[in-house]
Design a protein around this motif. Structure first.
Motif, PDB file in Angstrom:
ATOM      1  N   LEU A  60       0.849  -1.189   0.000  1.00  0.00           N
ATOM      2  CA  LEU A  60       0.000   0.000   0.000  1.00  0.00           C
ATOM      3  C   LEU A  60       0.883   1.237   0.000  1.00  0.00           C
ATOM      4  CD1 LEU A  60      -2.725   1.434   0.220  1.00  0.00           C
ATOM      5  CD2 LEU A  60      -2.642   1.085   2.699  1.00  0.00           C
ATOM      6  N   ASP A  86      -1.366  -1.291  -4.093  1.00  0.00           N
ATOM      7  CA  ASP A  86      -2.537  -0.427  -4.163  1.00  0.00           C
ATOM      8  C   ASP A  86      -2.078   0.988  -3.824  1.00  0.00           C
ATOM      9  OD1 ASP A  86      -4.220  -2.586  -4.684  1.00  0.00           O
ATOM     10  OD2 ASP A  86      -4.591  -2.943  -2.550  1.00  0.00           O
ATOM     11  N   ALA A  88      -3.016   5.142  -2.796  1.00  0.00           N
ATOM     12  CA  ALA A  88      -3.951   6.071  -2.168  1.00  0.00           C
ATOM     13  C   ALA A  88      -3.428   7.479  -2.397  1.00  0.00           C
ATOM     14  CB  ALA A  88      -4.084   5.788  -0.677  1.00  0.00           C
ATOM     15  N   LEU A 115      -9.204   4.875   2.952  1.00  0.00           N
ATOM     16  CA  LEU A 115      -8.423   3.643   3.092  1.00  0.00           C
ATOM     17  C   LEU A 115      -9.197   2.595   3.880  1.00  0.00           C
ATOM     18  CD1 LEU A 115      -4.873   5.099   3.834  1.00  0.00           C
ATOM     19  CD2 LEU A 115      -5.591   3.856   1.798  1.00  0.00           C
ATOM     20  N   THR A 119     -13.540   2.211  -1.809  1.00  0.00           N
ATOM     21  CA  THR A 119     -13.427   1.036  -2.667  1.00  0.00           C
ATOM     22  C   THR A 119     -12.181   1.168  -3.532  1.00  0.00           C
ATOM     23  OG1 THR A 119     -14.786   2.089  -4.376  1.00  0.00           O
ATOM     24  CG2 THR A 119     -15.921   0.724  -2.749  1.00  0.00           C
ATOM     25  N   LYS A 120     -11.709   0.046  -4.043  1.00  0.00           N
ATOM     26  CA  LYS A 120     -10.544   0.046  -4.926  1.00  0.00           C
ATOM     27  C   LYS A 120     -11.000   0.045  -6.385  1.00  0.00           C
ATOM     28  CE  LYS A 120      -8.351  -3.435  -2.795  1.00  0.00           C
ATOM     29  NZ  LYS A 120      -7.241  -4.370  -2.451  1.00  0.00           N
ATOM     30  N   ARG A 121     -10.360   0.898  -7.171  1.00  0.00           N
ATOM     31  CA  ARG A 121     -10.700   1.013  -8.590  1.00  0.00           C
ATOM     32  C   ARG A 121      -9.437   0.878  -9.440  1.00  0.00           C
ATOM     33  NH1 ARG A 121     -13.441   6.809  -8.933  1.00  0.00           N
ATOM     34  NH2 ARG A 121     -13.628   6.242 -11.131  1.00  0.00           N
ATOM     35  N   ARG A 122      -9.540   0.096 -10.487  1.00  0.00           N
ATOM     36  CA  ARG A 122      -8.448   0.022 -11.450  1.00  0.00           C
ATOM     37  C   ARG A 122      -8.666   1.137 -12.475  1.00  0.00           C
ATOM     38  NH1 ARG A 122      -5.095  -4.110 -11.156  1.00  0.00           N
ATOM     39  NH2 ARG A 122      -4.335  -3.689 -13.277  1.00  0.00           N
ATOM     40  N   THR A 291      -4.221   0.610  -9.404  1.00  0.00           N
ATOM     41  CA  THR A 291      -5.373   0.485  -8.517  1.00  0.00           C
ATOM     42  C   THR A 291      -5.326   1.553  -7.442  1.00  0.00           C
ATOM     43  OG1 THR A 291      -5.489  -1.917  -8.862  1.00  0.00           O
ATOM     44  CG2 THR A 291      -6.605  -1.031  -6.920  1.00  0.00           C
ATOM     45  N   PHE A 292      -6.379   2.353  -7.354  1.00  0.00           N
ATOM     46  CA  PHE A 292      -6.473   3.440  -6.384  1.00  0.00           C
ATOM     47  C   PHE A 292      -7.651   3.220  -5.440  1.00  0.00           C
ATOM     48  CE2 PHE A 292      -3.791   5.707  -9.338  1.00  0.00           C
ATOM     49  CZ  PHE A 292      -3.141   6.682  -8.592  1.00  0.00           C
ATOM     50  N   PHE A 293      -7.479   3.655  -4.194  1.00  0.00           N
ATOM     51  CA  PHE A 293      -8.618   3.773  -3.295  1.00  0.00           C
ATOM     52  C   PHE A 293      -9.382   5.050  -3.640  1.00  0.00           C
ATOM     53  CE2 PHE A 293      -6.208   0.779  -0.790  1.00  0.00           C
ATOM     54  CZ  PHE A 293      -7.174   0.042  -0.126  1.00  0.00           C
ATOM     55  N   SER A 294     -10.691   4.967  -3.637  1.00  0.00           N
ATOM     56  CA  SER A 294     -11.489   6.169  -3.926  1.00  0.00           C
ATOM     57  C   SER A 294     -12.786   6.129  -3.119  1.00  0.00           C
ATOM     58  CB  SER A 294     -11.793   6.283  -5.412  1.00  0.00           C
ATOM     59  OG  SER A 294     -12.703   5.283  -5.811  1.00  0.00           O
TER      60      SER A 294
END
Length: 294
Positions: A60, A86, A88, A115, A119-122, A291-294
Motif C-alpha cells: 500500500l 494499491d 492512495a 483507506l 473502494t478500490k478502482r483500477r 489500482t487506487f482507493f477512492s
C-alpha cells in the motif's frame, strides 16, 4: 496495524503539505495504519522513491502532495519491477485535479478515511513517449500556463494558474499540429491541445468534462487558433465545464495518437513541463494500469 508507505512532498501546496505530516500520521494511526514516511528532497526524487518502495514489496503506497507529486509516484511505479501496490492519494497540493476525477473528498482527513471506507478502482494511465501521466497532457496555451505556474508555486490554491493564464496571453505563437488518432487525421493551428485522462486541470479548469479514467480511452481536446479577447471570453466556459460552447472546439476519443509539431513546443504532463523543444509525441493509454482507493 497495516503498514502504509507514504511519499510526501513537503514543498507541495506552496509548502503547506509538509506541515500536515504529523496530523496525517496521527490520523492514520487512529485508523490502525502504521505510516512509513519517505520525503522528497528535490524535483524527480519522488520517481526514485516510488521505484524503491515498489521494489521493496510494499502493498500500500500513498501520495501526500499534489498532482506533480502524483506524477512522479506513478512514473516510479510504472518504471519499476515487481508487483504494483494499491495506491492512495492524500490531496494536500495546490490543484489536486486527479483527486477530483477519483471522487475523493477535498479534505485530507476524509481522503485518508477512504483507506478504510472506500473502494478500490483500477484506473487508466496515459503515456507520452516513455513518460506516464495520470491526468492530462497539454500543448500550446495549456503548456504555457503550466510553465509559468511552476515558477509561482508560492501562490496559494489555484491563484498561480489564474495569474499564469493572464501572463501566457503575452505569448503570441500558436503551434500548428498534425495529429493521427483512432478516428482519423487532422492538421491545424491550435490555441491548445489537451490529451485528457481526467476531467480537470489547474484547480478550476474543466477542459474534458466527459473524460472517464476507467474507459480505456483518452479524450483528445482541441481548440482552434483564438485571439486574446476570445481566450478571455472562453475562461468562464472552461471553469463551468461548458467547453462544447467554444467555437471550433473538437473532442475525439482515442487509444493512441501520433502528434507532429511544426516547431519546437513546450509540453506538460500533469502540470509538470516534460519537454521544452518537442517536435513529435507518441501517445497511448494503459487501461486499468493502477489500482487506487477512492
Amino acid at each position: 496495524m497495516s503498514l502504509v508507505d507514504i511519499i510526501l512532498n513537503p514543498a507541495a501546496g506552496g509548502g503547506r503539505a509538509g506541515k500536515f505530516r504529523d496530523s496525517i500520521d496521527t490520523h492514520l494511526r487512529s485508523l490502525d495504519f502504521e505510516p512509513r514516511w519517505h520525503l522528497t528532497e528535490s524535483p524527480g526524487h519522488g520517481i526514485e522513491l516510488a521505484r524503491e518502495v515498489v521494489e521493496s514489496g510494499s502493498r500500500l503506497l500513498a501520495t501526500a502532495g499534489g498532482d506533480g507529486t502524483l506524477f512522479e509516484v506513478i512514473n516510479g511505479c510504472l518504471q519499476s519491477e515487481g508487483p504494483l501496490p494499491d495506491l492512495a492519494l492524500i490531496p494536500v497540493g495546490r490543484g489536486n485535479d486527479f483527486a477530483k476525477s477519483l471522487g475523493l473528498p477535498r479534505e485530507w482527513a476524509d481522503a485518508c478515511d477512504r483507506l478504510m471506507l472506500g473502494t478500490k478502482r483500477r484506473v487508466d494511465m496515459g503515456q507520452c513517449n516513455d513518460i506516464f501521466f495520470a491526468n492530462t497532457l497539454g500543448i500550446g496555451l495549456d503548456a504555457d500556463i503550466a510553465d509559468i505556474a511552476s515558477r509561482r508555486r508560492w501562490l496559494p490554491g489555484d491563484t498561480a494558474y489564474v495569474a499564469a493564464l493572464a501572463q501566457s496571453l503575452l505569448r503570441k505563437r500558436r503551434p500548428r499540429v498534425s495529429v493521427r488518432h483512432d478516428g482519423g487525421n487532422l492538421e491545424q493551428e491550435v490555441t491548445l491541445m489537451v490529451i485528457a485522462n481526467g476531467c480537470y486541470e489547474g484547480g478550476r479548469f474543466n477542459l474534458a468534462p466527459h473524460a472517464n479514467i476507467e474507459d480505456g480511452q483518452l479524450d483528445l481536446i482541441i481548440t482552434p487558433s483564438l485571439s486574446r479577447r476570445q481566450i478571455m471570453a472562453l475562461a468562464p466556459l472552461v471553469t463551468e465545464g461548458r467547453v462544447e460552447e467554444i467555437e471550433g472546439y473538437q473532442r475525439f476519443l482515442t487509444r493512441r495518437a501520433s502528434i507532429h509539431l511544426d516547431a519546437p513546443c513546450r509540453v506538460h504532463a500533469d502540470g509538470e513541463v516534460i519537454y521544452r523543444q518537442a517536435r513529435r509525441l507518441e501517445i497511448g493509454v494503459l487501461p486499468g494500469a493502477l489500482t487506487f482507493f477512492s
